[in-house]
Motif scaffolding. Structure first.
Motif, mmCIF file in Angstrom:
data_model
loop_
_atom_site.group_PDB
_atom_site.id
_atom_site.type_symbol
_atom_site.label_atom_id
_atom_site.label_comp_id
_atom_site.label_asym_id
_atom_site.label_seq_id
_atom_site.Cartn_x
_atom_site.Cartn_y
_atom_site.Cartn_z
ATOM 1 N N ALA A 90 0.853 -1.106 -0.067
ATOM 2 C CA ALA A 90 0.006 -0.156 -0.055
ATOM 3 C C ALA A 90 0.839 1.115 -0.050
ATOM 4 O O ALA A 90 0.647 1.976 -0.686
ATOM 5 C CB ALA A 90 -0.873 -0.091 1.092
ATOM 6 N N ALA A 91 1.910 1.101 0.712
ATOM 7 C CA ALA A 91 2.919 2.358 0.740
ATOM 8 C C ALA A 91 3.311 2.569 -0.601
ATOM 9 O O ALA A 91 3.795 3.635 -1.029
ATOM 10 C CB ALA A 91 4.132 2.114 1.757
ATOM 11 N N GLU A 92 3.954 1.496 -1.247
ATOM 12 C CA GLU A 92 4.299 1.609 -2.740
ATOM 13 C C GLU A 92 3.285 2.047 -3.829
ATOM 14 O O GLU A 92 3.726 2.947 -4.247
ATOM 15 C CB GLU A 92 4.853 0.232 -3.252
ATOM 16 C CG GLU A 92 6.083 -0.394 -2.428
ATOM 17 C CD GLU A 92 6.422 -1.778 -3.169
ATOM 18 O OE1 GLU A 92 7.604 -1.616 -3.726
ATOM 19 O OE2 GLU A 92 5.545 -2.454 -3.163
ATOM 20 N N LYS A 93 2.138 1.700 -3.657
ATOM 21 C CA LYS A 93 0.998 2.223 -4.282
ATOM 22 C C LYS A 93 0.711 3.553 -4.151
ATOM 23 O O LYS A 93 0.264 4.522 -5.144
ATOM 24 C CB LYS A 93 -0.163 1.292 -3.945
ATOM 25 C CG LYS A 93 -1.417 1.478 -4.678
ATOM 26 C CD LYS A 93 -2.436 0.637 -4.453
ATOM 27 C CE LYS A 93 -4.053 1.092 -5.565
ATOM 28 N NZ LYS A 93 -4.958 0.150 -5.080
ATOM 29 N N THR A 94 0.734 4.101 -3.152
ATOM 30 C CA THR A 94 0.379 5.695 -2.677
ATOM 31 C C THR A 94 1.508 6.497 -2.740
ATOM 32 O O THR A 94 1.347 7.751 -2.456
ATOM 33 C CB THR A 94 -0.452 5.561 -1.487
ATOM 34 O OG1 THR A 94 0.505 4.987 -0.338
ATOM 35 C CG2 THR A 94 -1.585 4.928 -1.536
ATOM 36 N N GLY A 95 2.821 6.144 -2.892
ATOM 37 C CA GLY A 95 3.741 6.866 -2.983
ATOM 38 C C GLY A 95 4.297 7.381 -1.645
ATOM 39 O O GLY A 95 4.841 8.519 -1.366
ATOM 40 N N VAL A 96 4.403 6.745 -0.439
ATOM 41 C CA VAL A 96 4.663 6.805 0.727
ATOM 42 C C VAL A 96 6.519 6.883 0.566
ATOM 43 O O VAL A 96 6.775 6.464 -0.040
ATOM 44 C CB VAL A 96 4.517 5.903 1.808
ATOM 45 C CG1 VAL A 96 5.375 5.914 3.049
ATOM 46 C CG2 VAL A 96 2.683 6.109 1.961
ATOM 47 N N GLU A 97 6.968 7.922 1.446
ATOM 48 C CA GLU A 97 8.383 8.084 0.972
ATOM 49 C C GLU A 97 9.203 7.295 2.041
ATOM 50 O O GLU A 97 10.433 6.887 1.615
ATOM 51 C CB GLU A 97 8.619 9.705 1.310
ATOM 52 C CG GLU A 97 8.014 10.647 -0.008
ATOM 53 C CD GLU A 97 7.951 12.108 0.582
ATOM 54 O OE1 GLU A 97 8.787 12.312 1.592
ATOM 55 O OE2 GLU A 97 7.549 12.853 -0.148
ATOM 56 N N HIS A 98 8.528 6.944 3.281
ATOM 57 C CA HIS A 98 9.564 6.277 4.145
ATOM 58 C C HIS A 98 8.703 5.379 5.212
ATOM 59 O O HIS A 98 7.758 6.154 5.755
ATOM 60 C CB HIS A 98 10.293 7.650 5.042
ATOM 61 C CG HIS A 98 11.301 7.032 6.087
ATOM 62 N ND1 HIS A 98 11.769 7.590 6.721
ATOM 63 C CD2 HIS A 98 11.876 5.652 6.060
ATOM 64 C CE1 HIS A 98 12.622 7.162 7.726
ATOM 65 N NE2 HIS A 98 12.510 5.913 6.973
ATOM 66 N N VAL A 99 9.055 4.337 5.378
ATOM 67 C CA VAL A 99 8.356 3.426 5.990
ATOM 68 C C VAL A 99 9.334 3.068 7.426
ATOM 69 O O VAL A 99 10.367 2.570 6.919
ATOM 70 C CB VAL A 99 7.844 2.087 5.559
ATOM 71 C CG1 VAL A 99 7.474 1.082 6.600
ATOM 72 C CG2 VAL A 99 6.826 2.427 4.616
ATOM 73 N N VAL A 100 8.980 3.126 8.549
ATOM 74 C CA VAL A 100 9.784 2.884 9.903
ATOM 75 C C VAL A 100 8.937 1.297 10.452
ATOM 76 O O VAL A 100 8.048 1.662 10.554
ATOM 77 C CB VAL A 100 9.740 3.922 11.047
ATOM 78 C CG1 VAL A 100 10.810 3.909 11.806
ATOM 79 C CG2 VAL A 100 10.362 5.296 10.281
ATOM 80 N N TYR A 101 9.645 0.473 10.475
ATOM 81 C CA TYR A 101 9.321 -0.795 11.103
ATOM 82 C C TYR A 101 9.725 -1.139 12.243
ATOM 83 O O TYR A 101 10.819 -0.903 12.440
ATOM 84 C CB TYR A 101 9.626 -1.894 9.743
ATOM 85 C CG TYR A 101 9.138 -3.485 10.271
ATOM 86 C CD1 TYR A 101 7.867 -3.551 10.774
ATOM 87 C CD2 TYR A 101 10.111 -4.125 10.617
ATOM 88 C CE1 TYR A 101 7.475 -4.880 10.913
ATOM 89 C CE2 TYR A 101 9.629 -5.531 11.260
ATOM 90 C CZ TYR A 101 8.389 -5.606 11.210
ATOM 91 O OH TYR A 101 8.082 -7.161 11.788
ATOM 92 N N THR A 102 8.759 -1.412 13.338
ATOM 93 C CA THR A 102 9.544 -2.117 14.429
ATOM 94 C C THR A 102 9.342 -3.384 14.636
ATOM 95 O O THR A 102 8.364 -4.316 14.635
ATOM 96 C CB THR A 102 8.243 -1.490 15.755
ATOM 97 O OG1 THR A 102 7.232 -2.105 15.259
ATOM 98 C CG2 THR A 102 8.154 -0.159 15.678
ATOM 99 N N GLY A 103 10.589 -4.032 14.464
ATOM 100 C CA GLY A 103 11.153 -5.412 14.596
ATOM 101 C C GLY A 103 11.550 -6.004 16.016
ATOM 102 O O GLY A 103 10.908 -5.308 16.948
ATOM 103 N N THR A 104 12.334 -6.927 15.962
ATOM 104 C CA THR A 104 12.723 -7.374 17.281
ATOM 105 C C THR A 104 14.227 -7.751 17.228
ATOM 106 O O THR A 104 14.540 -8.268 16.103
ATOM 107 C CB THR A 104 11.745 -8.746 17.510
ATOM 108 O OG1 THR A 104 12.375 -9.286 18.881
ATOM 109 C CG2 THR A 104 12.300 -9.857 16.257
ATOM 110 N N ALA A 105 14.745 -7.468 18.326
ATOM 111 C CA ALA A 105 16.109 -7.374 18.608
ATOM 112 C C ALA A 105 16.455 -8.663 19.292
ATOM 113 O O ALA A 105 16.260 -8.930 20.419
ATOM 114 C CB ALA A 105 16.613 -6.411 19.544
#
Length: 287
Positions: A90-105
């Motif tokens: 969806a971010a690609e489709k709508t032209g979002v510039e930056h995604v920050v993802y909360t993963g796991t350490a």
């Protein structure tokens, strides 16, 4: 415009609270499943956009006019990677510039009893790297906030009875991790980077018992029982088998040192040292 997913959850809500100290509510959108739970966000002036991670159309609609997205990881572990991929597409489709993802350490995830759950986070990171969207990964360590799940709210009466041995974990406070993630959204130069958000040192459960004792003035004893006896105790208490496997998996990973990662990333993103173990326990237990 910044969109925060999982906005009514603890991490998402805390990220929005920090964003509101830096930018106006007209710069923040919240993606939430439940209108009633999102009411406090609306009251703060935040634009609430309804939908879930399975609804690609709702995700795309929610991202219209959005430049940055905080992708708070799903808790639906059977579908986690697919749901995250819906957000990325969806971010690609709508032209979002930056995604920050909360993963796991975590390290040595392949050897973990809960490997499928952990690996889904790392596969999401692969999906981000394969996408056309600039991204940042913030890998969160274990939350101090989650300690009552493992050691109980009645720890001052019963002590700590957990088969972690001398395993060390750099526990940190969830709201500070949310603050760090929000800072990444507010600043430039984080694209393409991966950060591991951990406390400034790792702690044993003996350390936790000592800190609780000092804060409360009550002696808290730590005992590391046989792992099988611990699991049997969970079953006797009525915990369903999935819950037993999940709790036991996290405990095994702590015992075997899979969360024993310490970096300066958290301190750098906060601009200060994160709270100490004693301070975080004081907040979590209301001491």
């Amino acid at each position: 415009m910044i969109l925060v997913t999982g906005a009514t959850g603890n991490l998402g809500a805390a990220a929005i609270d920090h964003l509101l100290t830096k930018v106006g509510p007209d710069s923040i959108a919240a993606y939430a499943r439940n209108e009633a739970k999102a009411a406090p966000l609306r009251a703060k002036g935040v634009d609430v956009r309804l939908g879930d991670y399975d609804d690609s159309a709702a995700l795309a609609a929610a991202m219209e006019g959005v430049s940055k997205v905080l992708l708070v990881s799903s808790t639906d572990h059977g579908k986690l990677q697919d749901q995250h991929l819906n957000v990325i597409r969806a971010a690609e489709k709508t032209g979002v510039e930056h995604v920050v993802y909360t993963g796991t350490a975590v390290k040595d995830a392949d050897a973990s009893p809960i490997s499928p759950m952990l690996q889904a986070h790392f596969r999401t990171e692969d999906d981000l790297r394969s996408s056309s969207v600039a991204h940042t990964v913030v890998r969160n360590t274990m939350y101090t906030d989650a300690l009552p799940v493992f050691i109980g709210a009645d720890v001052f009466e019963r002590g700590i009875n957990l088969p972690v041995g001398d395993g060390r974990t750099p526990f940190a406070l969830r709201r500070e991790m949310a603050e760090a993630a929000a800072n990444v959204l507010l600043q430039d130069g984080h694209e393409g980077k991966t950060y591991e958000l951990t406390a400034s040192e790792s702690y044993t459960f003996s350390d936790i018992a000592q800190a609780l004792s000092e804060r409360s003035g009550k002696p808290v004893r730590y005992v590391s029982p046989d792992p099988q006896a611990f699991e049997d105790g969970l079953r006797s208490a009525g915990v369903p088998e999935f819950g037993v496997a999940t709790i036991s998996g996290f405990v095994t990973d702590m015992r075997e040192g899979r969360y024993d990662i310490v970096t300066r990333d958290f301190e750098d993103l906060l601009g200060r040292r994160p709270m100490s173990l004693s301070e975080t326990l004081q907040e979590v237990y209301g001491l």
